[in-house]
Design a protein around this motif. Sequence first.
Motif, PDB file in Angstrom:
ATOM      1  N   MET A   1       6.723 -51.169  40.754  1.00 18.62           N
ATOM      2  CA  MET A   1       5.478 -50.803  40.083  1.00 18.62           C
ATOM      3  C   MET A   1       4.689 -49.800  40.928  1.00 18.62           C
ATOM      4  O   MET A   1       4.046 -48.891  40.400  1.00 18.62           O
ATOM      5  CB  MET A   1       4.646 -52.063  39.839  1.00 18.62           C
ATOM      6  CG  MET A   1       3.472 -51.873  38.908  1.00 18.62           C
ATOM      7  SD  MET A   1       3.931 -51.327  37.245  1.00 18.62           S
ATOM      8  CE  MET A   1       4.791 -52.765  36.637  1.00 18.62           C
ATOM      9  N   MET A   2       4.743 -49.951  42.233  1.00 17.08           N
ATOM     10  CA  MET A   2       4.052 -49.030  43.139  1.00 17.08           C
ATOM     11  C   MET A   2       4.639 -47.627  43.046  1.00 17.08           C
ATOM     12  O   MET A   2       3.909 -46.628  43.084  1.00 17.08           O
ATOM     13  CB  MET A   2       4.167 -49.542  44.578  1.00 17.08           C
ATOM     14  CG  MET A   2       3.318 -48.811  45.596  1.00 17.08           C
ATOM     15  SD  MET A   2       3.558 -49.489  47.257  1.00 17.08           S
ATOM     16  CE  MET A   2       5.039 -48.617  47.777  1.00 17.08           C
ATOM     17  N   MET A   3       5.959 -47.540  42.874  1.00 13.00           N
ATOM     18  CA  MET A   3       6.603 -46.237  42.738  1.00 13.00           C
ATOM     19  C   MET A   3       6.307 -45.628  41.374  1.00 13.00           C
ATOM     20  O   MET A   3       5.995 -44.442  41.262  1.00 13.00           O
ATOM     21  CB  MET A   3       8.114 -46.362  42.943  1.00 13.00           C
ATOM     22  CG  MET A   3       8.523 -46.818  44.332  1.00 13.00           C
ATOM     23  SD  MET A   3       7.893 -45.740  45.634  1.00 13.00           S
ATOM     24  CE  MET A   3       8.857 -44.263  45.329  1.00 13.00           C
ATOM     25  N   GLY A   4       6.420 -46.436  40.310  1.00 12.60           N
ATOM     26  CA  GLY A   4       6.008 -46.020  38.961  1.00 12.60           C
ATOM     27  C   GLY A   4       6.680 -44.763  38.472  1.00 12.60           C
ATOM     28  O   GLY A   4       7.889 -44.610  38.515  1.00 12.60           O
TER      29      GLY A   4
ATOM     30  N   GLU B   1      -3.559 -49.321  47.041  1.00 16.14           N
ATOM     31  CA  GLU B   1      -2.286 -49.027  46.370  1.00 16.14           C
ATOM     32  C   GLU B   1      -1.545 -50.321  46.041  1.00 16.14           C
ATOM     33  O   GLU B   1      -1.038 -50.493  44.928  1.00 16.14           O
ATOM     34  CB  GLU B   1      -1.437 -48.143  47.290  1.00 16.14           C
ATOM     35  CG  GLU B   1      -0.098 -47.747  46.723  1.00 16.14           C
ATOM     36  CD  GLU B   1       0.713 -46.892  47.688  1.00 16.14           C
ATOM     37  OE1 GLU B   1       1.431 -45.997  47.222  1.00 16.14           O
ATOM     38  OE2 GLU B   1       0.633 -47.130  48.918  1.00 16.14           O
ATOM     39  N   LEU B   2      -1.508 -51.232  47.010  1.00 12.21           N
ATOM     40  CA  LEU B   2      -0.827 -52.506  46.804  1.00 12.21           C
ATOM     41  C   LEU B   2      -1.543 -53.343  45.738  1.00 12.21           C
ATOM     42  O   LEU B   2      -0.908 -53.909  44.841  1.00 12.21           O
ATOM     43  CB  LEU B   2      -0.750 -53.283  48.120  1.00 12.21           C
ATOM     44  CG  LEU B   2      -0.072 -54.658  48.049  1.00 12.21           C
ATOM     45  CD1 LEU B   2       1.384 -54.509  47.642  1.00 12.21           C
ATOM     46  CD2 LEU B   2      -0.184 -55.384  49.390  1.00 12.21           C
TER      47      LEU B   2
ATOM     48  N   LYS C   1       0.000 -54.621  42.083  1.00 14.46           N
ATOM     49  CA  LYS C   1       0.052 -56.042  41.742  1.00 14.46           C
ATOM     50  C   LYS C   1      -0.694 -56.330  40.445  1.00 14.46           C
ATOM     51  O   LYS C   1      -0.206 -57.088  39.590  1.00 14.46           O
ATOM     52  CB  LYS C   1      -0.516 -56.873  42.902  1.00 14.46           C
ATOM     53  CG  LYS C   1       0.425 -56.926  44.105  1.00 14.46           C
ATOM     54  CD  LYS C   1      -0.271 -57.280  45.409  1.00 14.46           C
ATOM     55  CE  LYS C   1      -0.708 -58.703  45.473  1.00 14.46           C
ATOM     56  NZ  LYS C   1      -1.176 -59.069  46.832  1.00 14.46           N
ATOM     57  N   LYS C   2      -1.858 -55.722  40.272  1.00 13.77           N
ATOM     58  CA  LYS C   2      -2.625 -55.928  39.037  1.00 13.77           C
ATOM     59  C   LYS C   2      -1.894 -55.338  37.828  1.00 13.77           C
ATOM     60  O   LYS C   2      -1.897 -55.917  36.742  1.00 13.77           O
ATOM     61  CB  LYS C   2      -4.017 -55.294  39.157  1.00 13.77           C
ATOM     62  CG  LYS C   2      -4.968 -56.046  40.063  1.00 13.77           C
ATOM     63  CD  LYS C   2      -5.230 -57.452  39.550  1.00 13.77           C
ATOM     64  CE  LYS C   2      -6.179 -58.217  40.483  1.00 13.77           C
ATOM     65  NZ  LYS C   2      -6.253 -59.648  40.100  1.00 13.77           N
TER      66      LYS C   2
ATOM     67  N   TYR D   1      -1.602 -43.208  39.062  1.00 14.23           N
ATOM     68  CA  TYR D   1      -1.846 -43.266  40.506  1.00 14.23           C
ATOM     69  C   TYR D   1      -0.643 -43.792  41.274  1.00 14.23           C
ATOM     70  O   TYR D   1      -0.736 -44.076  42.462  1.00 14.23           O
ATOM     71  CB  TYR D   1      -3.073 -44.141  40.797  1.00 14.23           C
ATOM     72  CG  TYR D   1      -4.357 -43.507  40.319  1.00 14.23           C
ATOM     73  CD1 TYR D   1      -5.024 -42.563  41.107  1.00 14.23           C
ATOM     74  CD2 TYR D   1      -4.892 -43.821  39.081  1.00 14.23           C
ATOM     75  CE1 TYR D   1      -6.188 -41.965  40.669  1.00 14.23           C
ATOM     76  CE2 TYR D   1      -6.062 -43.226  38.632  1.00 14.23           C
ATOM     77  CZ  TYR D   1      -6.703 -42.294  39.438  1.00 14.23           C
ATOM     78  OH  TYR D   1      -7.864 -41.700  38.995  1.00 14.23           O
ATOM     79  N   THR D   2       0.483 -43.931  40.595  1.00 15.93           N
ATOM     80  CA  THR D   2       1.683 -44.382  41.289  1.00 15.93           C
ATOM     81  C   THR D   2       2.224 -43.255  42.170  1.00 15.93           C
ATOM     82  O   THR D   2       1.865 -42.093  42.005  1.00 15.93           O
ATOM     83  CB  THR D   2       2.776 -44.807  40.284  1.00 15.93           C
ATOM     84  OG1 THR D   2       3.114 -43.682  39.466  1.00 15.93           O
ATOM     85  CG2 THR D   2       2.293 -45.960  39.409  1.00 15.93           C
TER      86      THR D   2
END
Length: 357
Positions: A171-174, A252-253, A257-258, A189-190
């Motif tokens: 999800m962080m990479m997106g 970012e983390l 997560k959200k 914003y990923t």
Amino acid sequence: MIHFELESLLTRPEQEPILMDMIHAAAYRNNTLGLPKICPKENIDRIDRNILFEYLKHHYTPHRMVVAGVGVEHEDLILAVQKYFVEEESVWEQEEEKEKEQKTKSSISTKFLNTADTSIAQYTGGYILEECNVPVYAGPSGLPELSHVVIGLEGYSHQDSDFVAMCVLNMMMGGGNSFSAGGPGKGMYTRLYTNVLNRYHWLYSATAYNHAYADTGLFYIHASCTPSHVRDMVEVIVHEMVTMTNNITDSELARAKKQLQSMLLMNLEQRPVVFEDIGRQVLATGSRKRPEYFIKAIDEVSKDDVKNVARRLLKSPPSVAARGEVRTVPSIRDIQAGLIHEHGRLPGSRSRLSLFR
């Protein structure tokens, strides 16, 4: 219908279904998940009625099935299962004698259909290129013909203790494409947006995917660009894979997560998704974990957890699949060298991905 679907796949600009088959074939050469999901054209006319019955007879068995229901009385569900799955004979049992007669006429050996494949997936890494003309988008889109490259690494099974952290990293990479609509939850914003799509005008799309199976997993980034920038695109994607372990900020983390939690809960607002979730979990693990379990597990993921899963990913040999005008895609040896060198270099030192040039 299958002939039509195959022809349709080859005439559509969207390349995800074909590339997903290709990256799995590269990652698991000639075994389990590497075998084609899209039916090979030469097999279509060889599959007859007997083949289908033989397959159903040995694979649609009670210990391999889960019946799930949502919003129904438990006793009513049991009665329906008893009526339609126990008391009523299956088609292949009703026509057993006819089936035996047809076995001699079958054009495919059925010995491999008599048992379910229980072998463990073997991740190998690999390299598959298909030089072709990818169809362009119709209408006034103004998009050129694109070249597509997928770079993958061995991920985690859904039973791995780091599975949830892997989902947070994904999800962080997106990612997405250059024409994705903005707005809350759209992933603008990923990392693949801020570091890739917003910086390189010649990159049309870059998206991270995470597939989790019972005994293995596959993480990959699918990117597309104009043919003249294929080498540059591979360099950019390799760099982003390596820097997954670096500079993870609190915001970012928290955002990743959200996003993951909201995606989970929004999907489960739909009743068909709920009973599919129940069925899949019970079939895969023998039990069902409620959403609260995963919400809590996501909350507990730390920066170190994300860094650790990224480091584990980078220890595996790469898998590469490419389609379109892809003659300039670097060799798998160069890509692996880029991953190793970039991962091992000191912060602030010059990138060694010039190997590709």
